[in-house]
Design a protein around this motif. Sequence first.
Motif, PDB file in Angstrom:
ATOM      1  N   THR A 260       2.610  29.993   2.642  1.00 12.69           N
ATOM      2  CA  THR A 260       2.929  28.570   2.717  1.00 12.69           C
ATOM      3  C   THR A 260       1.760  27.739   2.201  1.00 12.69           C
ATOM      4  O   THR A 260       0.646  28.254   2.024  1.00 12.69           O
ATOM      5  CB  THR A 260       3.267  28.162   4.164  1.00 12.69           C
ATOM      6  N   MET A 261       2.012  26.460   1.985  1.00 14.57           N
ATOM      7  CA  MET A 261       0.989  25.558   1.459  1.00 14.57           C
ATOM      8  C   MET A 261       0.137  25.004   2.592  1.00 14.57           C
ATOM      9  O   MET A 261       0.654  24.455   3.559  1.00 14.57           O
ATOM     10  CB  MET A 261       1.658  24.398   0.704  1.00 14.57           C
ATOM     11  N   HIS A 262      -1.177  25.153   2.466  1.00 12.42           N
ATOM     12  CA  HIS A 262      -2.119  24.542   3.415  1.00 12.42           C
ATOM     13  C   HIS A 262      -2.646  23.281   2.753  1.00 12.42           C
ATOM     14  O   HIS A 262      -3.326  23.341   1.725  1.00 12.42           O
ATOM     15  CB  HIS A 262      -3.265  25.507   3.732  1.00 12.42           C
ATOM     16  N   ARG A 263      -2.343  22.142   3.337  1.00 11.23           N
ATOM     17  CA  ARG A 263      -2.514  20.864   2.670  1.00 11.23           C
ATOM     18  C   ARG A 263      -3.876  20.200   2.916  1.00 11.23           C
ATOM     19  O   ARG A 263      -4.043  19.023   2.622  1.00 11.23           O
ATOM     20  CB  ARG A 263      -1.379  19.924   3.065  1.00 11.23           C
ATOM     21  N   GLY A 264      -4.830  20.954   3.453  1.00  9.75           N
ATOM     22  CA  GLY A 264      -6.154  20.400   3.662  1.00  9.75           C
ATOM     23  C   GLY A 264      -7.191  21.497   3.735  1.00  9.75           C
ATOM     24  O   GLY A 264      -6.943  22.643   3.340  1.00  9.75           O
ATOM     25  N   ILE A 265      -8.368  21.135   4.232  1.00  6.26           N
ATOM     26  CA  ILE A 265      -9.445  22.092   4.458  1.00  6.26           C
ATOM     27  C   ILE A 265      -9.743  22.109   5.952  1.00  6.26           C
ATOM     28  O   ILE A 265      -9.782  21.061   6.600  1.00  6.26           O
ATOM     29  CB  ILE A 265     -10.708  21.691   3.673  1.00  6.26           C
ATOM     30  N   ASP A 266      -9.957  23.291   6.507  1.00  5.52           N
ATOM     31  CA  ASP A 266     -10.263  23.441   7.934  1.00  5.52           C
ATOM     32  C   ASP A 266     -11.758  23.712   8.133  1.00  5.52           C
ATOM     33  O   ASP A 266     -12.366  24.466   7.364  1.00  5.52           O
ATOM     34  CB  ASP A 266      -9.457  24.583   8.545  1.00  5.52           C
ATOM     35  N   TYR A 307      -6.673   8.135   0.904  1.00  8.97           N
ATOM     36  CA  TYR A 307      -6.645   8.148   2.359  1.00  8.97           C
ATOM     37  C   TYR A 307      -7.308   9.435   2.839  1.00  8.97           C
ATOM     38  O   TYR A 307      -7.132  10.490   2.233  1.00  8.97           O
ATOM     39  CB  TYR A 307      -5.204   8.101   2.877  1.00  8.97           C
ATOM     40  N   SER A 308      -8.058   9.352   3.926  1.00 13.35           N
ATOM     41  CA  SER A 308      -8.598  10.554   4.564  1.00 13.35           C
ATOM     42  C   SER A 308      -7.852  10.772   5.875  1.00 13.35           C
ATOM     43  O   SER A 308      -7.580   9.830   6.612  1.00 13.35           O
ATOM     44  CB  SER A 308     -10.103  10.428   4.809  1.00 13.35           C
ATOM     45  N   HIS A 309      -7.509  12.017   6.150  1.00 13.94           N
ATOM     46  CA  HIS A 309      -6.659  12.371   7.286  1.00 13.94           C
ATOM     47  C   HIS A 309      -7.396  13.383   8.161  1.00 13.94           C
ATOM     48  O   HIS A 309      -7.841  14.433   7.670  1.00 13.94           O
ATOM     49  CB  HIS A 309      -5.342  12.952   6.769  1.00 13.94           C
ATOM     50  N   TYR A 310      -7.529  13.094   9.461  1.00 18.55           N
ATOM     51  CA  TYR A 310      -8.267  13.928  10.408  1.00 18.55           C
ATOM     52  C   TYR A 310      -7.290  14.386  11.496  1.00 18.55           C
ATOM     53  O   TYR A 310      -6.748  13.547  12.223  1.00 18.55           O
ATOM     54  CB  TYR A 310      -9.418  13.130  11.035  1.00 18.55           C
ATOM     55  N   PRO A 342      -9.844  25.490  18.249  1.00 22.36           N
ATOM     56  CA  PRO A 342     -10.538  24.244  17.907  1.00 22.36           C
ATOM     57  C   PRO A 342     -10.974  24.206  16.443  1.00 22.36           C
ATOM     58  O   PRO A 342     -11.665  25.128  15.976  1.00 22.36           O
ATOM     59  CB  PRO A 342     -11.745  24.255  18.846  1.00 22.36           C
ATOM     60  N   HIS A 343     -10.570  23.204  15.734  1.00 24.83           N
ATOM     61  CA  HIS A 343     -11.013  23.010  14.359  1.00 24.83           C
ATOM     62  C   HIS A 343     -10.587  21.630  13.885  1.00 24.83           C
ATOM     63  O   HIS A 343      -9.726  20.981  14.493  1.00 24.83           O
ATOM     64  CB  HIS A 343     -10.425  24.082  13.427  1.00 24.83           C
ATOM     65  N   LEU A 344     -11.201  21.184  12.798  1.00 29.02           N
ATOM     66  CA  LEU A 344     -10.777  19.952  12.144  1.00 29.02           C
ATOM     67  C   LEU A 344      -9.962  20.313  10.910  1.00 29.02           C
ATOM     68  O   LEU A 344     -10.430  21.074  10.058  1.00 29.02           O
ATOM     69  CB  LEU A 344     -11.978  19.106  11.712  1.00 29.02           C
ATOM     70  N   HIS A 345      -8.752  19.787  10.823  1.00 32.17           N
ATOM     71  CA  HIS A 345      -7.953  19.902   9.601  1.00 32.17           C
ATOM     72  C   HIS A 345      -8.131  18.584   8.859  1.00 32.17           C
ATOM     73  O   HIS A 345      -7.747  17.517   9.355  1.00 32.17           O
ATOM     74  CB  HIS A 345      -6.475  20.134   9.941  1.00 32.17           C
ATOM     75  N   PHE A 346      -8.706  18.635   7.666  1.00 33.04           N
ATOM     76  CA  PHE A 346      -9.031  17.420   6.899  1.00 33.04           C
ATOM     77  C   PHE A 346      -8.232  17.392   5.605  1.00 33.04           C
ATOM     78  O   PHE A 346      -8.210  18.363   4.851  1.00 33.04           O
ATOM     79  CB  PHE A 346     -10.526  17.383   6.585  1.00 33.04           C
ATOM     80  N   GLU A 347      -7.564  16.248   5.354  1.00 32.77           N
ATOM     81  CA  GLU A 347      -6.774  16.086   4.139  1.00 32.77           C
ATOM     82  C   GLU A 347      -7.219  14.847   3.366  1.00 32.77           C
ATOM     83  O   GLU A 347      -7.738  13.890   3.949  1.00 32.77           O
ATOM     84  CB  GLU A 347      -5.278  15.929   4.474  1.00 32.77           C
ATOM     85  N   VAL A 348      -6.971  14.859   2.071  1.00 28.76           N
ATOM     86  CA  VAL A 348      -7.098  13.669   1.228  1.00 28.76           C
ATOM     87  C   VAL A 348      -5.711  13.365   0.677  1.00 28.76           C
ATOM     88  O   VAL A 348      -5.069  14.257   0.090  1.00 28.76           O
ATOM     89  CB  VAL A 348      -8.103  13.893   0.078  1.00 28.76           C
ATOM     90  N   ILE A 358      -3.957  15.955  -1.985  1.00 31.74           N
ATOM     91  CA  ILE A 358      -4.650  16.564  -3.121  1.00 31.74           C
ATOM     92  C   ILE A 358      -5.834  17.353  -2.555  1.00 31.74           C
ATOM     93  O   ILE A 358      -6.187  17.184  -1.391  1.00 31.74           O
ATOM     94  CB  ILE A 358      -5.131  15.515  -4.138  1.00 31.74           C
ATOM     95  N   ASP A 359      -6.447  18.170  -3.374  1.00 29.88           N
ATOM     96  CA  ASP A 359      -7.540  19.028  -2.914  1.00 29.88           C
ATOM     97  C   ASP A 359      -8.740  18.172  -2.473  1.00 29.88           C
ATOM     98  O   ASP A 359      -9.292  17.421  -3.276  1.00 29.88           O
ATOM     99  CB  ASP A 359      -7.949  19.964  -4.045  1.00 29.88           C
ATOM    100  N   PRO A 360      -9.176  18.276  -1.209  1.00 32.35           N
ATOM    101  CA  PRO A 360     -10.313  17.483  -0.727  1.00 32.35           C
ATOM    102  C   PRO A 360     -11.659  17.953  -1.251  1.00 32.35           C
ATOM    103  O   PRO A 360     -12.630  17.192  -1.209  1.00 32.35           O
ATOM    104  CB  PRO A 360     -10.248  17.672   0.801  1.00 32.35           C
ATOM    105  N   ALA A 361     -11.744  19.200  -1.717  1.00 34.85           N
ATOM    106  CA  ALA A 361     -13.032  19.792  -2.064  1.00 34.85           C
ATOM    107  C   ALA A 361     -13.876  18.936  -3.011  1.00 34.85           C
ATOM    108  O   ALA A 361     -15.063  18.708  -2.746  1.00 34.85           O
ATOM    109  CB  ALA A 361     -12.831  21.198  -2.627  1.00 34.85           C
TER     110      ALA A 361
END
Length: 366
Positions: A260-266, A307-310, A342-348, A358-361
Amino acid sequence: MPWSLLLQLVPRKVWLWLIGIAMALFLLQMVLFASAITTLIGFQKNHSNDQVKSVDVVNGTAQVSAAVEQYRPLFEEYAAKYGVSEYVELLMAKTMQESGGMLDDVMQSSESLGLPPNSIEDPERSINVGVRYFSNMLEKAGGDVKLTIQAYNFGGGFIDYANDHNNGEYSKELAIEFSRMKYQELKHTGLYSCIRPESAATGACYGDIGYVEAVLSYMKGGVVEGEIEPTGDWVMPISGSFIQTSDYGMRIDPFDGTRTMHRGIDFACTNAVTPIRVVDNGQVVSVRNGNSGYGNSVIIKHESGLYSHYAHLYSLHVTEGEVVQQKEAVGKCGTTGNSTGPHLHFEVLTKNQYRSDIDPAPYLGL
């Protein structure tokens, strides 16, 4: 003089003429009176109608990025051409929702011509087509601004549906009902998907049922400036050393084992302890308390149009509408929602909606 003698002295034709004039004057008076009453009732109804609220919003100034602001002369030109000059700010707000000024088809208007999305490669043509389509929808909707906005997303058929089922007026419930109906008709094509968690929950996966609120959210102020100006560089959402536990892109889902698609970085972090911080100056546009797979989450709009998503936060330290500064804490690390620990899932995101990621990297220098 007795009335009987007066009747004898005045010819019958004269009496008929006088009576005719009197009746005409009476009818004219009744028409004027009825018109005044109708105007008063209409005025009172207009000021009690929910749609007035959306018209009031149009009189504000759109909060847009520099990428959209640069097109203001074109919006003014084509709004004047199609008779909607008073809606320039709303049109620019719609463009923020459609593309943030980041695409050539800035108003995403190609579909109104029956073309695939993003087929228009010239921003001016996109604005010309988009403004013309908005003008047509506004006329068809009888000036109902919210109905027009939603019809820009759903198509003119939504106006017909509103006329048949809700006296020609917009409501969020009607939008959900229409979207659900259309999705059932068209889901076999594979062209439509649920772009918001709310859409998936209601089965309303045709178009964007949150489109009106999303567009009008840009009508709260002027061009983003001053204390919300970008710094030029984003910082990491977790300070100090960090461990990246999952990349952006396709992966094996930890819950069901499917690809599946992982839409951010953990990023790994300590539950209820590690502060999660803002990557750059911006304004909070969404705060959610554990009502989706993202758990407790925050979305922040930045002047760049991104937009940044936390997500999966333990606690939330900000409120919707609040202006926040780079490195300010939005909450603390958690494992709420669909989380294995526990983790942060971060998206752009390019829009304030699900699946616009889109890729946050590159933005984090990774």
